[in-house]
Design an enzyme around this catalytic site. Structure first.
Site: not given
Ligand code: ADP
Length: 165
Positions: A21, A132
């Protein structure tokens, strides 16, 4: 509109903030004038951390980025984007597994709000398998999560898991 400041929204659950993130936040902050990172309540996912805890993790970690703000929101992402004057939604793309869901969301959001563009930033190669969900699971099983999340966030997870034990 040439030269007008562009506000982008980076929405997510952030149910433990990871280096993946943070990488997206840092890169998006260089692309747009103002970046609002917004924490979705997302009760359907039964998050481990409350919205306030998730907002605090982000605030504690990105305070050095002057054009980044952290907010919590409920409801439609597009409605929230419009309410804060954002014309871009930023999402991160990891493996192919993200693609179908992200494409569906982006197309739906364009139907709902044609003036808002979704922009995808590809995950950095060393974070492509970082999620996560995995980090929470590794933490719960007693594994070392310090290389996946900022140190204060690892500490917050340890306290949360100890309180639940
Ligand atoms: P959501 O429940 O909206 O998917 P997340 O917190 O899991 O929320 O993810 C938020 C955003 O961050 C999403 O677009 C996800 O693809 C991106 N994301 C999560 N982990 C990573 C990572 N390791 N690298 C790049 N983007 C990520």
């Amino acid at each position: 509109m040439e030269g007008a400041a562009v506000t982008a929204l980076y929405p997510g659950t952030f149910d433990i903030l990871t280096h993946g993130h943070l990488d997206i936040i840092r890169r998006a902050a260089t692309l747009f004038d103002r970046l609002i990172v917004c924490v979705a309540q997302n009760e359907a996912k039964q998050p481990l951390f409350s919205p306030d805890e998730r907002v605090q993790m982000l605030r504690d970690t990105v305070s050095e980025l002057p054009n980044v703000e952290i907010m919590a929101f409920e409801g439609l992402t597009t409605a929230f984007a419009q309410s804060v004057g954002a014309s871009v939604i930023v999402r991160g793309l990891r493996a192919v597994s993200d693609f179908e869901y992200e494409l569906m969301m982006a197309l739906m959001n364009r139907q709902l709000a044609p003036g808002i563009e979704t922009v995808f930033l590809t995950a950095s190669s060393d974070q492509i398998f970082l999620s996560s969900t995995l980090v929470r699971e590794v933490g719960r099983l007693g594994g070392d999560i310090e290389s996946f999340v900022p140190r204060p966030v690892a500490e917050v997870l340890r306290r949360k898991l100890a309180a639940q034990a």
